[in-house]
Design a protein around this motif. Structure first.
Motif, mmCIF file in Angstrom:
data_model
loop_
_atom_site.group_PDB
_atom_site.id
_atom_site.type_symbol
_atom_site.label_atom_id
_atom_site.label_comp_id
_atom_site.label_asym_id
_atom_site.label_seq_id
_atom_site.Cartn_x
_atom_site.Cartn_y
_atom_site.Cartn_z
ATOM 1 N N GLU A 1 0.842 -1.186 0.000
ATOM 2 C CA GLU A 1 0.000 0.000 0.000
ATOM 3 C C GLU A 1 0.884 1.245 0.000
ATOM 4 O O GLU A 1 1.975 1.262 0.550
ATOM 5 C CB GLU A 1 -0.924 -0.012 1.208
ATOM 6 C CG GLU A 1 -2.032 -1.048 1.106
ATOM 7 C CD GLU A 1 -3.062 -0.888 2.204
ATOM 8 O OE1 GLU A 1 -2.992 0.126 2.929
ATOM 9 O OE2 GLU A 1 -3.928 -1.763 2.333
ATOM 10 N N ARG A 2 0.384 2.284 -0.619
ATOM 11 C CA ARG A 2 1.071 3.555 -0.812
ATOM 12 C C ARG A 2 2.061 3.503 -1.964
ATOM 13 O O ARG A 2 2.737 4.504 -2.230
ATOM 14 C CB ARG A 2 1.797 4.050 0.451
ATOM 15 C CG ARG A 2 1.023 3.932 1.729
ATOM 16 C CD ARG A 2 -0.371 4.487 1.645
ATOM 17 N NE ARG A 2 -0.392 5.920 1.318
ATOM 18 C CZ ARG A 2 -1.507 6.617 1.072
ATOM 19 N NH1 ARG A 2 -2.680 6.001 1.074
ATOM 20 N NH2 ARG A 2 -1.464 7.894 0.802
ATOM 21 N N ALA A 3 2.168 2.361 -2.651
ATOM 22 C CA ALA A 3 3.010 2.326 -3.843
ATOM 23 C C ALA A 3 2.430 3.282 -4.880
ATOM 24 O O ALA A 3 1.217 3.426 -5.012
ATOM 25 C CB ALA A 3 3.070 0.908 -4.407
ATOM 26 N N VAL A 4 3.290 3.936 -5.635
ATOM 27 C CA VAL A 4 2.841 4.878 -6.654
ATOM 28 C C VAL A 4 2.473 4.118 -7.922
ATOM 29 O O VAL A 4 3.275 3.344 -8.456
ATOM 30 C CB VAL A 4 3.937 5.921 -6.963
ATOM 31 C CG1 VAL A 4 3.501 6.840 -8.102
ATOM 32 C CG2 VAL A 4 4.248 6.743 -5.719
ATOM 33 N N ILE A 5 1.260 4.326 -8.404
ATOM 34 C CA ILE A 5 0.779 3.696 -9.634
ATOM 35 C C ILE A 5 0.588 4.816 -10.642
ATOM 36 O O ILE A 5 -0.437 5.507 -10.653
ATOM 37 C CB ILE A 5 -0.555 2.952 -9.404
ATOM 38 C CG1 ILE A 5 -0.451 1.996 -8.204
ATOM 39 C CG2 ILE A 5 -0.981 2.213 -10.663
ATOM 40 C CD1 ILE A 5 0.519 0.864 -8.395
ATOM 41 N N ASP A 6 1.584 5.011 -11.505
ATOM 42 C CA ASP A 6 1.542 6.166 -12.403
ATOM 43 C C ASP A 6 1.680 5.802 -13.878
ATOM 44 O O ASP A 6 1.946 6.669 -14.713
ATOM 45 C CB ASP A 6 2.617 7.182 -12.016
ATOM 46 C CG ASP A 6 4.021 6.587 -12.031
ATOM 47 O OD1 ASP A 6 4.150 5.385 -12.362
ATOM 48 O OD2 ASP A 6 4.986 7.308 -11.711
ATOM 49 N N ASN A 7 1.494 4.539 -14.216
ATOM 50 C CA ASN A 7 1.506 4.146 -15.625
ATOM 51 C C ASN A 7 0.798 2.805 -15.771
ATOM 52 O O ASN A 7 0.593 2.077 -14.785
ATOM 53 C CB ASN A 7 2.938 4.083 -16.167
ATOM 54 C CG ASN A 7 3.800 3.100 -15.407
ATOM 55 O OD1 ASN A 7 3.621 1.890 -15.514
ATOM 56 N ND2 ASN A 7 4.740 3.620 -14.610
ATOM 57 N N PRO A 8 0.391 2.428 -16.982
ATOM 58 C CA PRO A 8 -0.358 1.191 -17.175
ATOM 59 C C PRO A 8 0.387 -0.061 -16.729
ATOM 60 O O PRO A 8 -0.226 -0.989 -16.197
ATOM 61 C CB PRO A 8 -0.613 1.170 -18.686
ATOM 62 C CG PRO A 8 -0.588 2.604 -19.088
ATOM 63 C CD PRO A 8 0.456 3.243 -18.216
ATOM 64 N N ALA A 9 1.706 -0.106 -16.934
ATOM 65 C CA ALA A 9 2.473 -1.291 -16.541
ATOM 66 C C ALA A 9 2.436 -1.487 -15.031
ATOM 67 O O ALA A 9 2.300 -2.617 -14.541
ATOM 68 C CB ALA A 9 3.910 -1.174 -17.033
ATOM 69 N N ALA A 10 2.561 -0.396 -14.278
ATOM 70 C CA ALA A 10 2.503 -0.492 -12.820
ATOM 71 C C ALA A 10 1.122 -0.937 -12.360
ATOM 72 O O ALA A 10 0.980 -1.731 -11.421
ATOM 73 C CB ALA A 10 2.860 0.856 -12.197
ATOM 74 N N ALA A 11 0.091 -0.431 -13.018
ATOM 75 C CA ALA A 11 -1.273 -0.833 -12.677
ATOM 76 C C ALA A 11 -1.494 -2.311 -12.983
ATOM 77 O O ALA A 11 -2.100 -3.043 -12.189
ATOM 78 C CB ALA A 11 -2.272 0.026 -13.440
ATOM 79 N N ALA A 12 -1.006 -2.765 -14.133
ATOM 80 C CA ALA A 12 -1.160 -4.176 -14.499
ATOM 81 C C ALA A 12 -0.428 -5.072 -13.514
ATOM 82 O O ALA A 12 -0.920 -6.136 -13.135
ATOM 83 C CB ALA A 12 -0.637 -4.400 -15.917
ATOM 84 N N LEU B 1 -7.956 -1.104 -17.985
ATOM 85 C CA LEU B 1 -6.995 -2.080 -18.483
ATOM 86 C C LEU B 1 -7.674 -3.411 -18.771
ATOM 87 O O LEU B 1 -8.612 -3.804 -18.082
ATOM 88 C CB LEU B 1 -5.881 -2.314 -17.462
ATOM 89 C CG LEU B 1 -5.030 -1.117 -17.034
ATOM 90 C CD1 LEU B 1 -3.994 -1.576 -16.020
ATOM 91 C CD2 LEU B 1 -4.364 -0.466 -18.223
ATOM 92 N N ILE B 2 -7.159 -4.098 -19.774
ATOM 93 C CA ILE B 2 -7.537 -5.487 -20.049
ATOM 94 C C ILE B 2 -6.283 -6.325 -19.880
ATOM 95 O O ILE B 2 -5.236 -6.020 -20.457
ATOM 96 C CB ILE B 2 -8.094 -5.653 -21.472
ATOM 97 C CG1 ILE B 2 -9.318 -4.747 -21.677
ATOM 98 C CG2 ILE B 2 -8.468 -7.110 -21.733
ATOM 99 C CD1 ILE B 2 -9.835 -4.735 -23.105
ATOM 100 N N ASN C 1 0.037 -10.307 -20.545
ATOM 101 C CA ASN C 1 0.064 -9.024 -21.233
ATOM 102 C C ASN C 1 -1.057 -8.124 -20.730
ATOM 103 O O ASN C 1 -1.950 -8.568 -19.992
ATOM 104 C CB ASN C 1 -0.082 -9.226 -22.747
ATOM 105 C CG ASN C 1 1.089 -9.985 -23.339
ATOM 106 O OD1 ASN C 1 2.237 -9.659 -23.071
ATOM 107 N ND2 ASN C 1 0.802 -11.008 -24.133
ATOM 108 N N HIS C 2 -1.018 -6.880 -21.135
ATOM 109 C CA HIS C 2 -2.097 -5.969 -20.787
ATOM 110 C C HIS C 2 -2.322 -4.971 -21.914
ATOM 111 O O HIS C 2 -1.431 -4.702 -22.721
ATOM 112 C CB HIS C 2 -1.795 -5.233 -19.478
ATOM 113 C CG HIS C 2 -0.660 -4.265 -19.568
ATOM 114 N ND1 HIS C 2 0.659 -4.643 -19.359
ATOM 115 C CD2 HIS C 2 -0.618 -2.936 -19.860
ATOM 116 C CE1 HIS C 2 1.443 -3.596 -19.507
ATOM 117 N NE2 HIS C 2 0.703 -2.545 -19.813
#
Length: 240
Positions: A110-121, A219-220, A225-226
């Protein structure tokens, strides 16, 4: 390439291990990657390690199943039924597959920064990436794009999942999220968005505007892959 030719007899530029070091693992064929794990083939005059790797993939693809899909769930006993694959080679392959799964299943703190699609995936891979049913999930972020929490909203069938925008926003409001990233998986591995995916995204964007809780992306995920619907449409990630 001659699959009965020993790897030691190949030019250095064609040997799997040397090719991996020179051009990177992503540029190797699956049979070459397996050959690195096997180290040796079936013996003199028979299949080389590369040939045995190809043979393993062919055996796993029987019954019209994708060989990589079968490899993901293969058991040592199944591999040991293939001539030239003993306990050591079977254990090495299964261990490598499991290690690969675990890297995809890593859940950020928790508190990790999610600032791009790869991080979200990556944050959603444990919940969505390898599931055989469609799941719809939401990443809840604070104003600085730090992760507040992850929530599975619905679980559907092998081909579809049903979700209503109010279910997504209800959980997000409850947890005090300032921004959202929504996602679902395609068990087939085909990452092309359906008309229903696009329509849901439109509904979410309308709801997000009304509630002032931006939806940064949809995201899918599937089979490692994503696909970012936002990047698909705009080719840009701009969370502000």
């Amino acid at each position: 390439m001659t699959y009965s030719l020993r790897i030691a007899d190949l030019p250095l530029s064609e040997r799997p291990r040397e090719r991996l070091l020179a051009v990177g693992a992503k540029n190797l064929a699956t049979a070459e990657l397996i050959a690195i794990l096997l180290s040796t083939g079936q013996g003199k005059g028979k299949l080389s390690a590369i040939g045995l790797g190809q043979h393993i993939l062919q055996q796993l693809s029987q019954n019209r199943r994708d060989s990589l899909d079968a490899l993901r769930d293969v058991k040592p006993q199944e591999l040991m039924q293939i001539p030239g694959v003993g306990p050591a080679k079977a254990a090495t392959i299964v261990a490598a597959v499991e290690l690969g799964k675990r890297t995809f299943q890593f859940r950020p703190h928790e508190r990790a920064v999610i600032d791009n699609p790869a991080a979200a995936a990556a944050a959603l891979s444990q919940d969505l990436m390898w599931q055989n049913q469609e799941r719809f999930a939401v990443l809840m972020l604070d104003v600085k794009n730090c992760l507040i929490g992850t929530q599975i909203i619905t679980i559907g069938t092998a081909t579809e999942t049903l979700v209503h925008p109010r279910e997504i926003f209800r959980e997000s409001i409850r947890q005090g999220a300032c921004k959202l990233i929504v996602a679902h998986n395609h068990p087939s591995g085909n990452l092309e968005p359906s008309e229903a995916d696009i329509e849901l995204t439109k509904q979410l964007l309308l709801g997000a505007e009304y509630l002032d809780i931006p939806v940064l992306d949809h995201l899918i995920l599937g089979n490692g892959n994503h696909q970012s619907l936002r990047q698909l449409i705009t080719t840009l990630w701009n969370p502000d």
